[in-house]
Write an enzyme that holds these catalytic residues in place. Structure first.
Site, PDB file in Angstrom:
ATOM      1  N   ARG A  51      -7.547 -13.337 -21.270  1.00  0.00           N
ATOM      2  CA  ARG A  51      -9.026 -12.728 -20.620  1.00  0.00           C
ATOM      3  C   ARG A  51      -9.532 -13.198 -19.241  1.00  0.00           C
ATOM      4  NH1 ARG A  51      -8.077 -12.587 -25.619  1.00  0.00           N
ATOM      5  NH2 ARG A  51      -7.307 -14.546 -25.286  1.00  0.00           N
ATOM      6  N   THR A  52      -9.356 -14.370 -19.115  1.00  0.00           N
ATOM      7  CA  THR A  52     -10.179 -14.839 -17.787  1.00  0.00           C
ATOM      8  C   THR A  52      -9.414 -14.196 -16.549  1.00  0.00           C
ATOM      9  OG1 THR A  52     -10.252 -16.949 -19.107  1.00  0.00           O
ATOM     10  CG2 THR A  52     -11.002 -17.029 -16.593  1.00  0.00           C
ATOM     11  N   LYS A  80       7.473 -26.840  -6.712  1.00  0.00           N
ATOM     12  CA  LYS A  80       8.273 -27.392  -5.573  1.00  0.00           C
ATOM     13  C   LYS A  80       7.373 -28.804  -5.193  1.00  0.00           C
ATOM     14  CE  LYS A  80       9.294 -23.036  -3.346  1.00  0.00           C
ATOM     15  NZ  LYS A  80       8.991 -22.380  -2.260  1.00  0.00           N
ATOM     16  N   HIS A 129     -15.299 -24.757 -18.435  1.00  0.00           N
ATOM     17  CA  HIS A 129     -14.908 -23.157 -18.232  1.00  0.00           C
ATOM     18  C   HIS A 129     -16.145 -22.595 -18.082  1.00  0.00           C
ATOM     19  CE1 HIS A 129     -12.886 -19.741 -18.641  1.00  0.00           C
ATOM     20  NE2 HIS A 129     -12.342 -19.726 -19.658  1.00  0.00           N
TER      21      HIS A 129
HETATM   22  N1   CP Z   1     -11.441 -17.072 -23.161  1.00  0.00           N
HETATM   23  C1   CP Z   1     -10.363 -17.660 -22.491  1.00  0.00           C
HETATM   24  O1   CP Z   1     -10.429 -18.480 -21.533  1.00  0.00           O
HETATM   25  O2   CP Z   1      -9.192 -16.627 -22.800  1.00  0.00           O
HETATM   26  P1   CP Z   1      -7.818 -16.894 -21.972  1.00  0.00           P
HETATM   27  O3   CP Z   1      -7.382 -18.219 -22.220  1.00  0.00           O
HETATM   28  O4   CP Z   1      -7.203 -15.698 -22.564  1.00  0.00           O
HETATM   29  O5   CP Z   1      -8.155 -16.522 -20.619  1.00  0.00           O
END
Ligand code: CP
Length: 307
Positions: A51-52, A80, A129
């Site tokens: 998603r992100t 590396k 996040h």
């Molecule tokens: N919600 C979220 O961060 O999903 P992903 O890990 O798929 O990006």
């Protein structure tokens, strides 16, 4: 130049403006099709994501811009031994803005200190996040019409779940918000959130272990996955992973107007039979994630809102 490393990097007023822009984007998508025509987004993902990363890329493409990047540390020169600081210095020569996910807490901050372009924290270890939080705020606001005066239940892995930490930090700034923290003992919210955020802001909260007991009081239920990748041993993960499973029977205990959110991916914590319930909002949440990231890209690049 501004970055987005933590939800608190933006004031409540700035978040309101961002959500308002995201809402306008949702309802007038074609109007925004060329506002970033000459811009490039870099997605630097040292950790897996669906998603992100894709919502950032889709957001920039919907704004008329272009995208480049990598989707694993192994496909970059990190394999590396290149440092995050050197990588972002390099990427600053190729792109106008960068979204970065990294397994180490604080890595987005390190990148921002060496960067010539705005850096967006797309998840740093078990820490924060913030763009998921913007997604969550837009989802809650769009579904309920408010961000204040509500009881939010956070359920699952509250220890390693960075989306939970960011959401709490953002929501304590709105009046009348209460939290019910539903987790097994081993996965309780970290003390830096309990003491430094909840207690410090005088927020009403309780820590419980029963999801069923908590359900009737909730306006929002925020389910989370047990974060397998952050456990030190598999035995503990296996013991805890299916501790909470939201199913049709549990949903019967909830208010008619409660909504279920989940940052996704889910594993077993929400039974697929709940997906058809009108209160299941986690796929709408995915859609809102793209609109809010469009708004964030525009804001950090100081792109004018079109007439
Ligand atoms: N919600 C979220 O961060 O999903 P992903 O890990 O798929 O990006």
């Amino acid at each position: 130049m501004r970055h987005m490393l933590n939800p608190l990097d933006f004031s409540v007023e700035e978040i309101d403006q961002l959500l308002s822009l995201a809402s306008d984007i949702e309802h007038n998508l074609p109007k925004y099709a060329h506002v970033c025509d000459d811009k490039i987004l870099a997605t630097l993902f040292y950790e897996p994501s669906t998603r992100t990363r894709l919502s950032f890329e889709s957001a920039m493409l919907h704004l008329g811009g272009r995208v480049l990047g990598f989707s694993s540390a192994n496909s970059s020169s990190a394999a590396k031994g290149e440092s995050v600081a050197d990588t972002i210095r390099t990427v600053s020569c190729y792109a106008d803005i960068a979204a970065m996910r990294h397994p180490k807490e604080g890595s987005a901050l390190v990148a921002s200190m060496a960067s010539q372009i705005p850096v967006i924290n797309a998840g740093d270890g078990g820490h924060q996040h913030p763009t998921q939080t913007l997604t969550d705020l837009l989802t809650i606001y769009s579904l309920t019409g408010r961000l204040d005066n509500m009881t939010i239940g956070l359920c699952g892995d509250l220890k390693f779940g960075r989306t939970v930490h960011s959401l709490i930090e953002a929501m304590v700034r709105y009046p009348g918000v209460k939290f019910v923290l539903i987790a097994p003992d081993e996965l309780r919210i970290p003390s830096y959130i309990r003491e430094d955020v909840l207690t410090a802001h005088n927020i009403e909260f309780k820590e419980v272990s029963s999801l069923n007991d908590a359900m009737p009081d909730l306006d929002i239920l925020y389910m989370t996955r047990v974060q397998k990748e952050r456990f030190f041993n598999e035995e503990d993960y296996i013991r805890l992973k299916d501790r909470y499973i939201l199913d049709k029977e549990t949903m019967k205990l909830a208010k008619e107007n409660m909504f279920v959110l989940h940052p996704l991916p889910r594993v077993n914590e929400i039974s697929t039979e709940v997906d058809a319930d009108p209160r299941a909002a986690y796929f709408k949440q995915v859609q809102y994630g793209m609109y809010v990231r469009m708004a964030l890209i525009m804001t950090l690049l100081e792109v004018e809102k079109p007439c």
